[in-house]
Design a protein around this motif. Sequence first.
Motif, PDB file in Angstrom:
ATOM      1  N   VAL A 193       0.830  -1.165   0.049  1.00 34.46           N
ATOM      2  CA  VAL A 193       0.113  -0.107   0.039  1.00 34.46           C
ATOM      3  C   VAL A 193       1.068   1.103   0.025  1.00 34.46           C
ATOM      4  O   VAL A 193       1.865   1.346   0.859  1.00 34.46           O
ATOM      5  N   THR A 194       0.507   2.094  -0.994  1.00 34.93           N
ATOM      6  CA  THR A 194       1.378   3.557  -1.124  1.00 34.93           C
ATOM      7  C   THR A 194       0.390   4.602  -1.008  1.00 34.93           C
ATOM      8  O   THR A 194      -0.550   4.609  -1.385  1.00 34.93           O
ATOM      9  N   THR A 195       1.023   5.442  -0.209  1.00 30.18           N
ATOM     10  CA  THR A 195       0.129   6.614   0.292  1.00 30.18           C
ATOM     11  C   THR A 195       0.274   7.426  -1.089  1.00 30.18           C
ATOM     12  O   THR A 195       1.414   7.453  -1.805  1.00 30.18           O
ATOM     13  N   THR A 196      -0.453   8.689  -1.198  1.00 27.26           N
ATOM     14  CA  THR A 196      -0.262   9.563  -2.086  1.00 27.26           C
ATOM     15  C   THR A 196      -0.307  10.899  -1.688  1.00 27.26           C
ATOM     16  O   THR A 196      -0.322  11.324  -0.475  1.00 27.26           O
ATOM     17  N   PRO A 197       0.127  12.129  -2.361  1.00 30.50           N
ATOM     18  CA  PRO A 197       0.261  13.452  -1.848  1.00 30.50           C
ATOM     19  C   PRO A 197      -0.816  14.002  -1.133  1.00 30.50           C
ATOM     20  O   PRO A 197      -1.046  14.934  -0.455  1.00 30.50           O
ATOM     21  N   ILE A 198      -2.012  13.298  -1.570  1.00 24.94           N
ATOM     22  CA  ILE A 198      -3.411  13.669  -1.222  1.00 24.94           C
ATOM     23  C   ILE A 198      -3.767  12.769  -0.366  1.00 24.94           C
ATOM     24  O   ILE A 198      -4.072  11.475  -0.330  1.00 24.94           O
ATOM     25  N   GLU A 199      -4.212  13.257   1.046  1.00 25.39           N
ATOM     26  CA  GLU A 199      -4.482  12.219   2.067  1.00 25.39           C
ATOM     27  C   GLU A 199      -5.676  11.568   1.984  1.00 25.39           C
ATOM     28  O   GLU A 199      -6.777  11.989   1.438  1.00 25.39           O
ATOM     29  N   GLY A 200      -5.843  10.100   2.095  1.00 29.27           N
ATOM     30  CA  GLY A 200      -6.775   9.376   2.047  1.00 29.27           C
ATOM     31  C   GLY A 200      -6.704   8.553   0.723  1.00 29.27           C
ATOM     32  O   GLY A 200      -7.435   7.533   0.719  1.00 29.27           O
ATOM     33  N   LEU A 201      -6.127   9.113  -0.425  1.00 26.69           N
ATOM     34  CA  LEU A 201      -5.989   8.399  -1.447  1.00 26.69           C
ATOM     35  C   LEU A 201      -4.855   7.232  -1.529  1.00 26.69           C
ATOM     36  O   LEU A 201      -3.889   7.578  -0.957  1.00 26.69           O
ATOM     37  N   LEU A 202      -5.214   6.153  -1.669  1.00 20.43           N
ATOM     38  CA  LEU A 202      -4.053   5.013  -1.684  1.00 20.43           C
ATOM     39  C   LEU A 202      -4.011   4.119  -2.877  1.00 20.43           C
ATOM     40  O   LEU A 202      -4.954   3.767  -3.535  1.00 20.43           O
ATOM     41  N   ILE A 203      -2.839   3.661  -3.216  1.00 19.69           N
ATOM     42  CA  ILE A 203      -2.377   2.964  -4.316  1.00 19.69           C
ATOM     43  C   ILE A 203      -2.099   1.598  -3.567  1.00 19.69           C
ATOM     44  O   ILE A 203      -1.507   1.361  -2.851  1.00 19.69           O
ATOM     45  N   ILE A 204      -2.965   0.232  -4.225  1.00 18.72           N
ATOM     46  CA  ILE A 204      -2.777  -0.739  -3.636  1.00 18.72           C
ATOM     47  C   ILE A 204      -2.246  -1.756  -4.826  1.00 18.72           C
ATOM     48  O   ILE A 204      -2.662  -1.948  -6.050  1.00 18.72           O
ATOM     49  N   GLU A 205      -1.240  -2.426  -4.609  1.00 11.52           N
ATOM     50  CA  GLU A 205      -0.512  -3.124  -5.559  1.00 11.52           C
ATOM     51  C   GLU A 205      -0.645  -4.706  -4.807  1.00 11.52           C
ATOM     52  O   GLU A 205       0.089  -5.060  -3.887  1.00 11.52           O
ATOM     53  N   PRO A 206      -1.567  -5.473  -5.513  1.00 13.29           N
ATOM     54  CA  PRO A 206      -1.584  -6.851  -5.039  1.00 13.29           C
ATOM     55  C   PRO A 206      -0.394  -7.753  -5.147  1.00 13.29           C
ATOM     56  O   PRO A 206       0.477  -7.686  -6.119  1.00 13.29           O
ATOM     57  N   ARG A 207      -0.421  -9.007  -4.294  1.00 13.84           N
ATOM     58  CA  ARG A 207       0.738  -9.626  -4.464  1.00 13.84           C
ATOM     59  C   ARG A 207       0.488 -10.823  -5.675  1.00 13.84           C
ATOM     60  O   ARG A 207      -0.924 -11.470  -5.416  1.00 13.84           O
ATOM     61  N   GLY A 224      -6.229   0.694   6.417  1.00 14.97           N
ATOM     62  CA  GLY A 224      -7.145   1.924   6.869  1.00 14.97           C
ATOM     63  C   GLY A 224      -8.206   1.902   6.138  1.00 14.97           C
ATOM     64  O   GLY A 224      -9.365   2.730   5.943  1.00 14.97           O
ATOM     65  N   ILE A 225      -8.419   0.908   5.126  1.00  8.55           N
ATOM     66  CA  ILE A 225      -9.963   0.852   4.369  1.00  8.55           C
ATOM     67  C   ILE A 225     -10.850  -0.220   5.242  1.00  8.55           C
ATOM     68  O   ILE A 225     -10.714  -1.391   5.048  1.00  8.55           O
ATOM     69  N   THR A 226     -11.620   0.232   6.040  1.00  7.83           N
ATOM     70  CA  THR A 226     -12.408  -0.405   7.046  1.00  7.83           C
ATOM     71  C   THR A 226     -13.731  -0.346   6.362  1.00  7.83           C
ATOM     72  O   THR A 226     -14.728  -0.766   7.192  1.00  7.83           O
ATOM     73  N   VAL A 227     -14.210   0.027   5.402  1.00  7.93           N
ATOM     74  CA  VAL A 227     -15.593   0.188   5.283  1.00  7.93           C
ATOM     75  C   VAL A 227     -16.217  -0.896   4.756  1.00  7.93           C
ATOM     76  O   VAL A 227     -15.362  -2.072   4.245  1.00  7.93           O
ATOM     77  N   ASP A 228     -17.535  -1.228   4.528  1.00 12.66           N
ATOM     78  CA  ASP A 228     -18.123  -2.113   3.860  1.00 12.66           C
ATOM     79  C   ASP A 228     -18.316  -1.892   2.420  1.00 12.66           C
ATOM     80  O   ASP A 228     -19.159  -0.920   2.460  1.00 12.66           O
ATOM     81  N   PHE A 229     -18.188  -3.082   1.576  1.00 15.25           N
ATOM     82  CA  PHE A 229     -18.735  -2.573   0.234  1.00 15.25           C
ATOM     83  C   PHE A 229     -19.952  -3.171   0.118  1.00 15.25           C
ATOM     84  O   PHE A 229     -20.152  -4.395   0.456  1.00 15.25           O
ATOM     85  N   VAL A 230     -20.898  -2.528  -0.750  1.00 13.03           N
ATOM     86  CA  VAL A 230     -22.343  -2.918  -0.981  1.00 13.03           C
ATOM     87  C   VAL A 230     -22.450  -3.370  -2.189  1.00 13.03           C
ATOM     88  O   VAL A 230     -23.607  -4.019  -2.412  1.00 13.03           O
ATOM     89  N   GLN A 231     -21.572  -2.875  -3.470  1.00 16.32           N
ATOM     90  CA  GLN A 231     -21.952  -3.115  -4.624  1.00 16.32           C
ATOM     91  C   GLN A 231     -20.685  -3.204  -5.508  1.00 16.32           C
ATOM     92  O   GLN A 231     -19.741  -2.558  -5.160  1.00 16.32           O
ATOM     93  N   ASP A 232     -20.538  -4.120  -6.407  1.00 14.28           N
ATOM     94  CA  ASP A 232     -19.654  -4.046  -7.453  1.00 14.28           C
ATOM     95  C   ASP A 232     -20.107  -3.436  -8.723  1.00 14.28           C
ATOM     96  O   ASP A 232     -21.244  -3.986  -9.249  1.00 14.28           O
ATOM     97  N   ASN A 233     -19.269  -2.677  -9.516  1.00 14.69           N
ATOM     98  CA  ASN A 233     -19.724  -2.200 -10.801  1.00 14.69           C
ATOM     99  C   ASN A 233     -18.741  -2.340 -11.770  1.00 14.69           C
ATOM    100  O   ASN A 233     -17.372  -2.754 -11.565  1.00 14.69           O
TER     101      ASN A 233
END
Length: 183
Positions: free
Chosen positions: A3-17, A39-48
Motif C-alpha cells: 500500500v502506497t500513500t499519495t500526496p493527497i491524504e486518503g488516496l491509496l495505491i494498492i499493489e496486490p501480490r 485503513g480501508i475499514t468500509v463495507d462494500f455494498v456493490q460491485d460495478n
Amino acid sequence: MNVTTTPIEGLLIIEPRVFPDDRGYFYESYNKQKYVPAGITVDFVQDNESSSSKGTLRGLHAQAPPFGQGKLVRVTQGSVIDVAIDIRKGSPTYGQHFKIKLSAENKLQFWIPEGFLHGFYTLEDDTVFTYKITNFYDKVSEIGAKITDEALGIDWGVDFGDDIKLSPKDEVLPDFKDFVSPF
C-alpha cells in the motif's frame, strides 16, 4: 500486498501480490482482513463494471452525502488514466488531483474515499473498469464537474480537440470553478 500513500491524504495505491506460474497467475483482488490494516475499514455494498472504447472520458463524478461513495477501482482489461480530485472543504489539498495509470498488466488498485470527484480516460479499446463501492447509487445525489475543464490542470495525455467520447451527461457538467462541494 503493498500500500502506497499519495500526496493527497486518503488516496491509496494498492499493489496486490501476484503469484505467476506457467499456467498464468493468481492474486486476491480483495480480502477485507488485508485492507483493514491499510485503513480501508468500509463495507462494500456493490460491485460495478464498465467497458469502454479507446478515447472515452468518464467523469468527474461523485455522490453527495448521505449517499457518498468510497471506491476501490481497478482495470481487468486494457488501461486507463484514472484521476481523483479532492472536494473536501477545508482540506489543504482541496481542488488538487492525483492521477495514476491503471491497467490489466500492472493490476494496481486505487482507493478513493468519499469526498473526491473521480473520472478516467481509456487508453485502449475494450477496456474493462471495475469498482467496489461503499454506498448504493442514488440518482438525485449525483454531482460532478466537467472532466475537460482545463483549469483543473489535469494532463490527460490527450488533445481535447481529438476524437474523445463523452456522455451527454458529462458534457453539461459545470466547470470546477462553478462546482459547489457538499463535503
